[in-house]
Design a protein around this motif. Structure first.
Motif, mmCIF file in Angstrom:
data_model
loop_
_atom_site.group_PDB
_atom_site.id
_atom_site.type_symbol
_atom_site.label_atom_id
_atom_site.label_comp_id
_atom_site.label_asym_id
_atom_site.label_seq_id
_atom_site.Cartn_x
_atom_site.Cartn_y
_atom_site.Cartn_z
ATOM 1 N N SER A 1 1.124 -0.832 0.021
ATOM 2 C CA SER A 1 -0.332 0.215 -0.160
ATOM 3 C C SER A 1 0.586 0.918 -0.151
ATOM 4 N N PHE A 2 0.073 2.150 -0.336
ATOM 5 C CA PHE A 2 0.534 3.645 -0.922
ATOM 6 C C PHE A 2 -0.367 4.323 -1.445
ATOM 7 N N GLU A 3 -0.790 5.476 -0.231
ATOM 8 C CA GLU A 3 -1.590 6.460 -0.438
ATOM 9 C C GLU A 3 -1.223 7.462 -1.242
ATOM 10 N N LEU A 4 -1.520 7.525 -2.770
ATOM 11 C CA LEU A 4 -0.802 9.182 -2.765
ATOM 12 C C LEU A 4 -1.314 10.803 -2.120
ATOM 13 N N ASP A 5 -2.672 9.921 -1.194
ATOM 14 C CA ASP A 5 -3.082 11.589 -1.072
ATOM 15 C C ASP A 5 -4.637 10.888 0.585
ATOM 16 N N PRO A 6 -3.032 10.695 1.621
ATOM 17 C CA PRO A 6 -3.784 9.992 2.300
ATOM 18 C C PRO A 6 -4.103 10.900 4.032
ATOM 19 N N GLY A 7 -3.750 12.342 3.051
ATOM 20 C CA GLY A 7 -5.856 13.511 3.851
ATOM 21 C C GLY A 7 -6.365 13.722 3.877
ATOM 22 N N ARG A 8 -6.865 12.736 3.135
ATOM 23 C CA ARG A 8 -8.536 12.831 2.133
ATOM 24 C C ARG A 8 -9.014 11.949 2.958
#
Length: 249
Positions: free
Chosen positions: A40-47
């Motif tokens: 896993s890797f989130e490009l927009d983790p704060g969304r």
């Protein structure tokens, strides 16, 4: 030999890079002895969950580009995707939090169906009229991948389910120096950043198999198009396969 791939459903170069890697793996003589693990890797983790917007509108606002400019940028990415035999919609796609998708992918991993779900999720997000930010669609995809629908619903209903697994993957990516995806790690020895050509993946598979021993990561293939931790995705100019901008190990 193990290949670990850090990626995000929102990343078009992850979608394209997966196809290019699989093309190389299909021709690799020792492919039956290669274990592929998606991380896993989130490009927009704060969304926040439920905070969605059209990709074209989001990119136009984020980078101060006109609608026409962003559509042209997306068209260039689409050309790269279609060159790999992939469907790609330049307009009409949603952008949102991918945390729940990653949690569901960890459930799929536990059931031996991770690649099946990831493939379906990419297709739904980039090629079909299905929003992967809708829980109902995610359950449909989970069932199509072979998972139990009730189990998938239970995971989505519990924000703590597999959350630690997602965060562990992301911490490990940071420890390895990965700040863009896709990021491929072969046998914990070679690191490949971005959606490289299939030939680069073939070379790396051969080299990793030859060396097949624990060691530090060695960058392979230089930089290639990727999506960074801020959600920015490099776009090649017409006539080029990739542009610099991926992570360096």
């Amino acid at each position: 030999m193990r290949v670990e791939i850090w990626s995000d459903i929102a990343c078009p170069w992850c979608y394209i890079g997966k196809a290019r890697f699989e093309k190389a793996l299909a021709e690799f003589p020792h492919r039956e002895q290669v274990e592929v693990v998606h991380r896993s890797f989130e490009l927009d983790p704060g969304r926040a969950k439920g905070d969605t917007a059209l990709v074209v509108d989001m990119l136009a606002q984020k980078y101060g580009r006109s609608h026409e400019e962003v559509v042209a940028m997306e068209g260039n990415v689409a050309a790269n995707a279609r060159a790999e035999g992939l469907g790609y919609r330049s307009e009409g796609r949603d952008h949102g939090s991918t945390f729940d998708i990653h949690r569901l992918l960890h459930l799929a991993k536990a059931r031996g169906l991770q690649d099946e779900l990831l493939t379906l999720a990419y297709r739904a997000n980039f090629a079909e009229e299905r929003s992967v930010y809708d829980d109902a669609v995610l359950v449909e995809l989970a069932v199509e991948a072979g998972l139990d629908g009730d189990e998938a619903r239970a995971v989505l209903a519990d924000p703590k389910a597999y959350a630690d697994d997602v965060r562990a993957d992301e911490r490990e990516a940071a420890e390895l120096g990965a700040n863009a995806v896709p990021f491929f790690v072969l046998d914990r020895r070679y690191g490949i950043s971005g959606g490289q050509p299939s030939e680069t993946f073939a070379q790396a598979l051969e080299q990793a198999w030859k060396d097949h021993r624990p060691a530090g990561l060695t960058p392979v293939g230089g930089d290639a198009a990727a999506c960074d931790a801020d959600g920015a995705c490099e776009v090649p100019q017409p006539g080029s396969a990739a542009v610099p901008g991926a992570a360096t190990v």
